[in-house]
Design an enzyme around this catalytic site. Sequence first.
Site, PDB file in Angstrom:
ATOM      1  N   SER A 140       0.845  -1.193   0.000  1.00 31.45           N
ATOM      2  CA  SER A 140       0.000   0.000   0.000  1.00 31.45           C
ATOM      3  C   SER A 140       0.878   1.238   0.000  1.00 31.45           C
ATOM      4  O   SER A 140       2.052   1.186   0.390  1.00 31.45           O
ATOM      5  CB  SER A 140      -0.891   0.008   1.251  1.00 31.45           C
ATOM      6  OG  SER A 140      -1.543   1.246   1.434  1.00 31.45           O
ATOM      7  N   TYR A 153      -3.169  -0.036  10.690  1.00 26.25           N
ATOM      8  CA  TYR A 153      -3.122  -0.359   9.266  1.00 26.25           C
ATOM      9  C   TYR A 153      -1.746  -0.060   8.683  1.00 26.25           C
ATOM     10  O   TYR A 153      -1.168  -0.878   7.950  1.00 26.25           O
ATOM     11  CB  TYR A 153      -4.195   0.431   8.518  1.00 26.25           C
ATOM     12  CG  TYR A 153      -4.197   0.189   7.030  1.00 26.25           C
ATOM     13  CD1 TYR A 153      -4.728  -0.989   6.507  1.00 26.25           C
ATOM     14  CD2 TYR A 153      -3.671   1.129   6.141  1.00 26.25           C
ATOM     15  CE1 TYR A 153      -4.730  -1.223   5.138  1.00 26.25           C
ATOM     16  CE2 TYR A 153      -3.670   0.904   4.777  1.00 26.25           C
ATOM     17  CZ  TYR A 153      -4.200  -0.275   4.279  1.00 26.25           C
ATOM     18  OH  TYR A 153      -4.193  -0.508   2.929  1.00 26.25           O
TER      19      TYR A 153
END
Length: 259
Positions: A140, A153
């Site tokens: 990501s 996250y």
Amino acid sequence: MGNQQVVSITGAGSGIGLELVRSFKSAGYYVSALVRNEEQEALLCKEFKDALEIVVGDVRDHATNEKLIKQTIDRFGHLDCFIANAGIWDYMLSIEEPWEKISSSFDEIFDINVKSYFSGISAALPELKKTNGSVVMTASVSSHAVGGGGSCYIASKHAVLGMVKALAYELAPEVRVNAVSPGGTVTSLCGSASAGFDKMHMKDMPGIDDMIKGLTPLGFAAKPEDVVAPYLLLASRKQGKFITGTVISIDGGMALGRK
């Protein structure tokens, strides 16, 4: 099944995973897919009829990952690429939340975003070694920069970077290991059930498109189909044969900071 390439994809029922199924099918691959529920299975069956090998289950369950690989081999005969793509978001969960909420969310996020990758790769590895295949993980923009999620996250996606480097080194020269870091992409990514975010979807957040536009130098929010090309490159035996331990960012420049 001859020499046709075979790819197995987790998190294949929505978002980037669903677009990966479409793209690899269009590129001539045989595809097996792990989805989390019957609704996603029905969606794939409607679009692809019986062209896919589909497994419904929890990506955190090692037996489910083993089932995915077994059914892939039973149907297609071999495996060339495993794509670890399943993931959840934390909806900017703050460290100031009650510890019980943080702890349970951390465990769930790391189980899906990190441990399930280890599990899937472990299950696929014996078959990938037979074919000198490859692994591609979904990292990501949050693997490289803050602002794309909360600390749970972001920590999970930073862990993926370490996994790519360590496994690329460990498994060379038999198996290549790489990742793609999407960012600024509007998907149906949900959150952790532990924090009560499992019914939420990123694409439904008010103002999400404008927020991404403001964070992205290229000035627009991507769709899943905009970010899948690097996966095809990394999976390719021809174009990707000299690539391992590499993470390709495709984030509209988001990791560079605001323009």
